[in-house]
Design a protein around this motif. Structure first.
Motif, short mmCIF file in Angstrom:
data_model
loop_
_atom_site.label_atom_id
_atom_site.label_comp_id
_atom_site.label_asym_id
_atom_site.label_seq_id
_atom_site.Cartn_x
_atom_site.Cartn_y
_atom_site.Cartn_z
N GLY A 152 -46.77 -21.16 67.85
CA GLY A 152 -45.39 -20.84 68.19
C GLY A 152 -44.45 -21.03 67.01
O GLY A 152 -43.57 -20.19 66.76
N LEU A 153 -44.62 -22.11 66.27
CA LEU A 153 -43.81 -22.36 65.08
C LEU A 153 -44.01 -21.25 64.06
O LEU A 153 -43.04 -20.74 63.48
CB LEU A 153 -44.19 -23.72 64.47
N LEU A 154 -45.26 -20.86 63.84
CA LEU A 154 -45.55 -19.80 62.87
C LEU A 154 -44.90 -18.48 63.29
O LEU A 154 -44.35 -17.76 62.45
CB LEU A 154 -47.06 -19.62 62.73
N GLU A 155 -44.96 -18.18 64.57
CA GLU A 155 -44.37 -16.94 65.06
C GLU A 155 -42.85 -16.96 64.94
O GLU A 155 -42.24 -15.94 64.62
CB GLU A 155 -44.82 -16.68 66.50
N ARG A 156 -42.24 -18.12 65.16
CA ARG A 156 -40.77 -18.24 65.05
C ARG A 156 -40.31 -18.24 63.60
O ARG A 156 -39.37 -17.56 63.23
CB ARG A 156 -40.27 -19.52 65.72
N GLU A 157 -40.97 -19.06 62.77
CA GLU A 157 -40.51 -19.29 61.40
C GLU A 157 -41.05 -18.26 60.42
O GLU A 157 -40.37 -17.90 59.47
CB GLU A 157 -40.91 -20.69 60.95
N GLY A 158 -42.31 -17.88 60.58
CA GLY A 158 -42.92 -16.90 59.69
C GLY A 158 -43.12 -17.37 58.26
O GLY A 158 -43.23 -16.56 57.36
N THR A 159 -43.17 -18.69 58.05
CA THR A 159 -43.38 -19.22 56.69
C THR A 159 -44.59 -20.15 56.69
O THR A 159 -44.95 -20.73 57.71
CB THR A 159 -42.15 -19.99 56.18
N ALA A 160 -45.16 -20.29 55.50
CA ALA A 160 -46.33 -21.16 55.33
C ALA A 160 -45.98 -22.59 55.71
O ALA A 160 -44.84 -23.02 55.60
CB ALA A 160 -46.81 -21.10 53.89
N VAL A 161 -46.99 -23.31 56.18
CA VAL A 161 -46.81 -24.72 56.54
C VAL A 161 -47.62 -25.59 55.59
O VAL A 161 -48.56 -25.12 54.95
CB VAL A 161 -47.24 -25.00 58.00
N ASP A 162 -47.27 -26.85 55.51
CA ASP A 162 -48.04 -27.82 54.74
C ASP A 162 -49.24 -28.23 55.60
O ASP A 162 -49.06 -28.74 56.71
CB ASP A 162 -47.14 -29.02 54.43
N ALA A 163 -50.43 -27.99 55.10
CA ALA A 163 -51.64 -28.23 55.89
C ALA A 163 -51.79 -29.70 56.29
O ALA A 163 -52.15 -29.99 57.43
CB ALA A 163 -52.88 -27.77 55.13
N ALA A 164 -51.52 -30.62 55.38
CA ALA A 164 -51.67 -32.04 55.71
C ALA A 164 -50.63 -32.48 56.73
O ALA A 164 -50.94 -33.22 57.66
CB ALA A 164 -51.58 -32.90 54.45
N ALA A 165 -49.40 -32.00 56.58
CA ALA A 165 -48.33 -32.40 57.48
C ALA A 165 -48.54 -31.86 58.89
O ALA A 165 -48.04 -32.43 59.86
CB ALA A 165 -46.98 -31.94 56.94
N HIS A 166 -49.27 -30.75 59.01
CA HIS A 166 -49.49 -30.13 60.32
C HIS A 166 -50.91 -30.28 60.83
O HIS A 166 -51.32 -29.62 61.78
CB HIS A 166 -49.10 -28.64 60.26
N ALA A 167 -51.68 -31.17 60.20
CA ALA A 167 -53.07 -31.37 60.61
C ALA A 167 -53.14 -31.99 62.00
O ALA A 167 -52.33 -32.85 62.34
CB ALA A 167 -53.79 -32.28 59.61
N PRO A 168 -54.10 -31.56 62.81
CA PRO A 168 -54.25 -32.14 64.14
C PRO A 168 -54.92 -33.50 64.08
O PRO A 168 -55.60 -33.83 63.09
CB PRO A 168 -55.17 -31.14 64.84
N ARG A 169 -54.75 -34.28 65.10
CA ARG A 169 -55.51 -35.52 65.29
C ARG A 169 -56.64 -35.17 66.24
O ARG A 169 -56.41 -34.90 67.41
CB ARG A 169 -54.63 -36.62 65.88
N LEU A 170 -57.84 -35.10 65.71
CA LEU A 170 -58.99 -34.67 66.53
C LEU A 170 -59.27 -35.62 67.67
O LEU A 170 -59.69 -35.19 68.74
CB LEU A 170 -60.22 -34.53 65.64
N ARG A 171 -59.03 -36.89 67.45
CA ARG A 171 -59.33 -37.87 68.47
C ARG A 171 -58.06 -38.38 69.16
O ARG A 171 -57.98 -39.51 69.55
CB ARG A 171 -60.11 -39.04 67.88
N GLY A 172 -57.10 -37.49 69.32
CA GLY A 172 -55.90 -37.86 70.04
C GLY A 172 -54.85 -38.47 69.15
O GLY A 172 -54.98 -38.51 67.93
N GLY A 173 -53.78 -38.90 69.72
CA GLY A 173 -52.65 -39.39 68.95
C GLY A 173 -51.75 -38.22 68.61
O GLY A 173 -51.94 -37.11 69.08
#
Length: 176
Positions: A152-173
């Motif tokens: 949703g953010l990508l569709e709204r903003e249309g700009t590249a994201v910082d991969a580390a800042a947007h990384a998922p938490r695989l085990r929750g959190g």
């Protein structure tokens, strides 16, 4: 119009592994983009490594946290190819999530959003089929929520994201 020489024009043989399969040996940057031969790149993930599922999750998380989702995708791909057939949908979906984040960080926001949603759907479908919501401690529902929010953010903003800042938490959190 001049172009840089490729491996064939420069006298280089095609990159091949021990079995003769084509393997591009060009160095890559942190997002997996090929760099010119001879350039300094980041260490590549070895291919075909068989890990315990918990090891795959831990290694992929470390790579995601470091902003290297392309490399995390390779860890998931190894798990998908070497694990039991009953888990291939899970690992393939996780690989799609990592590639979606890779594209998002590279600036391909449309492709990134599509892959994030495809990966979320694959992981959710596997979870529903298997009856497992927390395989290897991963929170499948939270991963789906993360992917949908980032798409949703990508569709709204249309700009590249910082991969580390947007990384998922695989085990929750909290996810990025």
């Amino acid at each position: 119009m001049s172009t840089a020489p490729g491996p064939y024009d420069s006298g280089r043989e095609r990159d091949r592994d021990e079995e003769g399969r084509a393997r591009n040996q060009r160095p890559r940057d942190g997002l997996g983009r090929p760099l010119p031969y001879g350039a300094d790149g980041v260490p590549r993930q070895p291919e075909g490594v068989v890990r315990a599922p918990e090891e795959s999750v831990a290694e992929a998380q470390a790579l995601l946290d470091a902003g290297r989702p392309f490399h995390a995708h390779e860890v998931f791909e190894d798990a998908w190819k070497s694990g039991p057939a009953t888990e291939r949908g899970l690992w393939k979906g996780l690989a799609q999530l990592a590639v979606g984040l890779t594209h998002s960080a590279r600036g391909n926001t449309t492709g990134g959003a599509r892959l994030l949603l495809r990966g979320a759907g694959a992981v959710a479908a596997w979870s529903a089929e298997s009856g497992r919501e927390r395989p290897y401690g991963m929170d499948v529902v939270e991963l789906g929520n993360w992917a949908e929010a980032l798409a949703g953010l990508l569709e709204r903003e249309g700009t590249a994201v910082d991969a580390a800042a947007h990384a998922p938490r695989l085990r929750g959190g909290s996810a990025g």
